[in-house]
Design a protein around this motif. Sequence first.
Motif, PDB file in Angstrom:
ATOM      1  N   HIS A  10       0.805  -1.216   0.000  1.00 50.06           N
ATOM      2  CA  HIS A  10       0.000   0.000   0.000  1.00 50.06           C
ATOM      3  C   HIS A  10       0.841   1.271   0.000  1.00 50.06           C
ATOM      4  O   HIS A  10       0.365   2.349   0.388  1.00 50.06           O
ATOM      5  CB  HIS A  10      -0.965  -0.015   1.182  1.00 50.06           C
ATOM      6  N   TYR A  58     -16.511   1.042   1.242  1.00 48.20           N
ATOM      7  CA  TYR A  58     -15.357   1.262   0.361  1.00 48.20           C
ATOM      8  C   TYR A  58     -14.423   2.321   0.940  1.00 48.20           C
ATOM      9  O   TYR A  58     -13.196   2.170   0.919  1.00 48.20           O
ATOM     10  CB  TYR A  58     -15.826   1.688  -1.034  1.00 48.20           C
ATOM     11  N   LYS A  80     -12.506   0.790   3.768  1.00 48.98           N
ATOM     12  CA  LYS A  80     -11.484  -0.171   3.322  1.00 48.98           C
ATOM     13  C   LYS A  80     -10.278   0.538   2.731  1.00 48.98           C
ATOM     14  O   LYS A  80      -9.130   0.159   2.989  1.00 48.98           O
ATOM     15  CB  LYS A  80     -12.090  -1.115   2.283  1.00 48.98           C
ATOM     16  N   GLN A 130      -6.485   0.312   4.335  1.00 52.49           N
ATOM     17  CA  GLN A 130      -5.283  -0.114   3.620  1.00 52.49           C
ATOM     18  C   GLN A 130      -4.160   0.908   3.754  1.00 52.49           C
ATOM     19  O   GLN A 130      -2.989   0.546   3.962  1.00 52.49           O
ATOM     20  CB  GLN A 130      -5.614  -0.344   2.138  1.00 52.49           C
ATOM     21  N   LEU A 152      -6.148   4.858  -5.789  1.00 51.33           N
ATOM     22  CA  LEU A 152      -6.836   3.564  -5.801  1.00 51.33           C
ATOM     23  C   LEU A 152      -6.647   2.995  -7.196  1.00 51.33           C
ATOM     24  O   LEU A 152      -7.071   3.594  -8.183  1.00 51.33           O
ATOM     25  CB  LEU A 152      -8.322   3.711  -5.476  1.00 51.33           C
ATOM     26  N   ASP A 163      -6.683  -2.392  -9.928  1.00 52.34           N
ATOM     27  CA  ASP A 163      -6.614  -3.730  -9.332  1.00 52.34           C
ATOM     28  C   ASP A 163      -7.229  -3.767  -7.938  1.00 52.34           C
ATOM     29  O   ASP A 163      -7.225  -4.823  -7.298  1.00 52.34           O
ATOM     30  CB  ASP A 163      -5.158  -4.201  -9.249  1.00 52.34           C
ATOM     31  N   GLY A 164      -7.731  -2.610  -7.450  1.00 54.00           N
ATOM     32  CA  GLY A 164      -8.397  -2.576  -6.157  1.00 54.00           C
ATOM     33  C   GLY A 164      -7.471  -2.383  -4.977  1.00 54.00           C
ATOM     34  O   GLY A 164      -7.839  -2.724  -3.852  1.00 54.00           O
ATOM     35  N   LEU A 165      -6.281  -1.815  -5.189  1.00 57.10           N
ATOM     36  CA  LEU A 165      -5.331  -1.572  -4.102  1.00 57.10           C
ATOM     37  C   LEU A 165      -5.167  -0.076  -3.884  1.00 57.10           C
ATOM     38  O   LEU A 165      -4.963   0.682  -4.840  1.00 57.10           O
ATOM     39  CB  LEU A 165      -3.973  -2.190  -4.421  1.00 57.10           C
ATOM     40  N   THR A 218     -10.398  -6.696  -2.724  1.00 54.83           N
ATOM     41  CA  THR A 218      -9.811  -5.948  -3.831  1.00 54.83           C
ATOM     42  C   THR A 218     -10.648  -6.079  -5.098  1.00 54.83           C
ATOM     43  O   THR A 218     -10.697  -5.148  -5.909  1.00 54.83           O
ATOM     44  CB  THR A 218      -8.376  -6.439  -4.104  1.00 54.83           C
ATOM     45  N   GLN A 219     -11.321  -7.230  -5.257  1.00 48.52           N
ATOM     46  CA  GLN A 219     -12.119  -7.397  -6.474  1.00 48.52           C
ATOM     47  C   GLN A 219     -13.307  -6.438  -6.509  1.00 48.52           C
ATOM     48  O   GLN A 219     -13.699  -5.968  -7.587  1.00 48.52           O
ATOM     49  CB  GLN A 219     -12.598  -8.850  -6.624  1.00 48.52           C
ATOM     50  N   SER A 234     -11.877  -3.055  -7.370  1.00 49.39           N
ATOM     51  CA  SER A 234     -11.445  -3.084  -8.775  1.00 49.39           C
ATOM     52  C   SER A 234     -12.630  -2.875  -9.710  1.00 49.39           C
ATOM     53  O   SER A 234     -12.569  -2.055 -10.642  1.00 49.39           O
ATOM     54  CB  SER A 234     -10.742  -4.414  -9.073  1.00 49.39           C
TER      55      SER A 234
END
Length: 502
Positions: free
Chosen positions: A72, A116, A119, A123, A156, A159-161, A294-295, A298
């Motif tokens: 991260h 979201y 989250k 991270q 962000l 890939d959702g990271l 992460t999906q 993403s």
Amino acid sequence: MEAGDRFGDYVILKRLAAGGMAEVYLARKSGLRGFTKPVAMKVILPHLSSNERFIKMFLAEARLAVHLEHAHIAQTLDLGEVNGQYFIAMEFAHGVDLQRISSQTRKSGRLLPLPYAAKIVSQIAEGLFYAHTKCDAAGQPLGIIHRDISPHNILLTFDGLAKLIDFGVAKAKVTFMEEEEGVLKGKFSYMSPEQIRGMPLDQRSDIFALGIVLWEVCTGAHLYRESSELLTMEAILRKPVPRPRELRGDMPPDLEAIILKTLAKRSVDRFQTAHDLHVALEQYLSRSGWTVGTQHLSEFMKKLFPEELAEIRDLLQSERRRAEEEERRQQQQFVPWEPYQEMEEERREQQQEQLRAATSTPSPAAAAQPGSKPARRQRGEQKTPAPLLSRLTLVVVVLLVALAAASVYILLQSSSANDAVVDSQAVRPTSGSLEVQSVPSGARITINGSDHGVTPARIEKLPLDLDMTLRLHKPGYEDLLMPVLLTADNHQQVIRARLNRR
């Protein structure tokens, strides 16, 4: 610099952003066999590159940041100077900053979903704790503090990271400007009270700034943005924090309590470590029943910014093909040295010399010419027996046969090698196939957004060397997302997946 320009070992692909300190470019660094790696390159502007004091601070902080390796945190990959311009090359995190994400959701008449938002900040808190507690080789804390956390410095990815950027660079800039002009510099709206007062900073200052980010992305409003910098600093020091529930009715009390604790005026009343904040947010998500992976982030990003995703993805794929084509051209121009070919030619010449020597030796038993007198035999000379002539003739014949056999063998080997090259080129696949199975079966298959029926299925004529995302969807089960890459050497793949119930 323009697209296609070379900057040291890098090729510029696209200009991404510009600010008062540096310009940011998407660039690539090429290696052997068509290897290419995209990077985000921050090139320091000339007026700062020529300032010795700033460069000294910049290099000192960047050398610390290069040791940070966390999922991260955007990793620093390279640091250098080209023609008097200093640069820092960072991991290219293909995504969008939190400021633009929040703005885009508001344009659509919505706010960022609370799970979201929680989250993403969770991270970032995890990455911050890693940086805050990083030690040197001797086990001594490095004392790294970001000092410039804001929505602009949080990305962000598609890939959702979530990734925190500009470690080290931000501190060098702020410190230099404060010392140079004697006044406080930076993003005032995200400063902590102790930073405004000029007090020594620790990790709790970053936690306060991250709390402002969380408050703003949840409410869609600005927390500390007054009509002047002086009034903004005064609000941070003394103005009570508005409760998020006053601006967003679906704000749960436990998430609101977390936000307000990060924004305590006194550092002793906040979360004492970023890890504490990370744990609190994860516990909120668990209690609320939200499973945000992460999906999910993403898919959210791909729906929010489809054009930006396609633009950069197509650009990188085009550059990868160009690098591979350059490598192929270089290989075609390369003429290898063939030592075995020279040895074979030498062997042939030796055989021919031996053959010439054998056939040119006069036979002692040769018949006399017609009309001539027989030569008188010298004393002690013995008559050459007839079988010797036959043996000599046999040797010559054997040598000729061996030479002919060797020539045929070489021709056959050369022909076989050429046939093998032609055959290998003829059977090189131009597309691939994917066999998809799932337990339970009947899951809907999509690849890069295109529908391909339900499992079990065999999907033909898929492109090679293209990054694809396979998605399996079945009501009552969690969606499964999986990256797929078919190549000429691996163009037929089988995927067996087990879906988990919701």
